[in-house]
Design an enzyme around this catalytic site. Structure first.
Site, PDB file in Angstrom:
ATOM      1  N   ALA A  64      -1.452  -7.594  -4.671  1.00 13.43           N
ATOM      2  CA  ALA A  64      -0.020  -8.594  -4.509  1.00 13.43           C
ATOM      3  C   ALA A  64      -0.306  -9.841  -3.643  1.00 13.43           C
ATOM      4  O   ALA A  64      -0.842  -9.515  -2.564  1.00 13.43           O
ATOM      5  CB  ALA A  64       1.147  -7.770  -4.442  1.00 13.43           C
ATOM      6  N   GLY A 109      -2.854  -3.328  -4.758  1.00 15.02           N
ATOM      7  CA  GLY A 109      -2.696  -3.286  -6.146  1.00 15.02           C
ATOM      8  C   GLY A 109      -4.070  -3.532  -7.258  1.00 15.02           C
ATOM      9  O   GLY A 109      -4.157  -3.242  -8.221  1.00 15.02           O
ATOM     10  N   GLU A 112      -4.951  -0.171  -7.261  1.00 12.10           N
ATOM     11  CA  GLU A 112      -3.961   0.704  -8.146  1.00 12.10           C
ATOM     12  C   GLU A 112      -4.421   0.402  -9.639  1.00 12.10           C
ATOM     13  O   GLU A 112      -4.118   1.448 -10.398  1.00 12.10           O
ATOM     14  CB  GLU A 112      -2.726   0.279  -7.626  1.00 12.10           C
ATOM     15  CG  GLU A 112      -2.231   0.946  -6.292  1.00 12.10           C
ATOM     16  CD  GLU A 112      -0.919   0.531  -6.063  1.00 12.10           C
ATOM     17  OE1 GLU A 112       0.093   1.478  -5.963  1.00 12.10           O
ATOM     18  OE2 GLU A 112      -0.505  -0.530  -5.728  1.00 12.10           O
ATOM     19  N   GLU A 132      -1.473  -0.944   2.351  1.00  8.91           N
ATOM     20  CA  GLU A 132      -0.157  -1.309   2.354  1.00  8.91           C
ATOM     21  C   GLU A 132       0.843  -1.127   3.710  1.00  8.91           C
ATOM     22  O   GLU A 132       1.609  -1.842   4.092  1.00  8.91           O
ATOM     23  CB  GLU A 132       0.746  -0.919   1.132  1.00  8.91           C
ATOM     24  CG  GLU A 132       0.443  -1.413  -0.230  1.00  8.91           C
ATOM     25  CD  GLU A 132      -0.604  -1.056  -0.853  1.00  8.91           C
ATOM     26  OE1 GLU A 132      -0.783  -1.371  -2.101  1.00  8.91           O
ATOM     27  OE2 GLU A 132      -1.445  -0.306  -0.259  1.00  8.91           O
TER      28      GLU A 132
END
Length: 258
Positions: A64, A109, A112, A132
């Site tokens: 992100a 992400g 992920e 994160e």
């Protein structure tokens, strides 16, 4: 929106390329595009597998864009968490086989989305992390769940709680990726695996994938029952008869995905 994720169909394989330079970060638009694209591919019976990679040579995806969260807006956080979950869960439920060709850094992400795929091929120079917590956040797109399922609780805690970044060789050792290839070769190898998928019955592959993934949430004894039920269900398909008769007749099967 679609330009953020480029789509190319190569026979029965769909190639998806994350295209948001310089680091292929995720945005609300690209997440919605992924959800829509995978949904459309699910409806295309001629597509049996999907390969996901990143544009460029340095990044698969850096995750992100942290600028979205700089002012601490809870509404923005809630909407982005929803979009991440929707996109990556849609990818995980893709009817066919999904393969991540990790051609560089896969962070947050970015890792992920690779975890949401069925298989992962990493280039030797690739590095992976879920960092994160270092910026006061947590992986909210399946990271804590999918990573633990793949590598076990110990390594999931090392990567998430200790912020440990792993290189491709270590990722292979712990089961985070299924194969490591030389720099520049991940996409080619992923496409080769996708072609291997095409040698199997698409109907059987979809049923097998359902059974494997349902093992995460169903008791073993229920899994045995559903396994037998889906086996019998395959006898409603043309592919089942084609596969058996092609073998008996010593010829290559011609799959219809019907």
């Amino acid at each position: 929106m679609s330009e953020l994720i480029q789509v190319e169909k190569r026979g029965h394989v769909a190639l998806l390329t994350m295209n948001n330079p310089p680091a292929n970060t995720w945005t609300a638009d690209s997440l919605q595009a992924l959800t829509r694209i995978v949904g459309e591919l699910n409806e295309d019976r001629d597509i049996w597998s999907l390969v996901l990679t990143g544009e460029g040579e340095k990044f698969f995806s850096a995750g992100a864009d942290l600028k979205l969260f700089a002012d601490g807006d809870r509404a923005v956080a809630g909407e982005m968490a929803r979009l991440f979950g929707q996109a990556f869960e849609t990818l995980s439920r893709f009817r066919g086989v999904s393969i991540a060709a990790i051609n560089g850094f896969a962070m947050g992400g970015g890792l992920e989305v690779a975890l949401a795929c069925d298989l992962r091929v990493a280039e030797a120079q690739a590095q992976m992390a879920l960092p994160e917590a270092k910026v006061g956040l947590l992986p909210c797109a399946g990271g804590t769940q999918n990573l633990t399922w793949l590598v076990g609780e110990g390594w999931a805690k090392r990567m998430i709680l200790c912020g440990e970044r792993v290189k491709a060789d270590k990722a292979l050792e712990i089961g985070l990726v299924e194969e490591v290839v030389e720099q520049g070769q991940a996409l080619e190898r992923a496409l080769q695996l996708a072609e291997q998928v095409g040698e199997q019955s698409p109907s059987a592959v979809a049923a097998c994938k359902t059974l494997i993934q349902s093992g995460r949430s169903r008791p073993l004894d229920q899994g045995y029952i559903i396994e037998r039920e889906l086996f019998v269900d395959l006898f409603h398909t043309e592919d089942q008869r084609e596969g058996v008769n092609a073998f008996l007749e010593k010829r290559k099967a011609e799959w219809k995905n019907r």
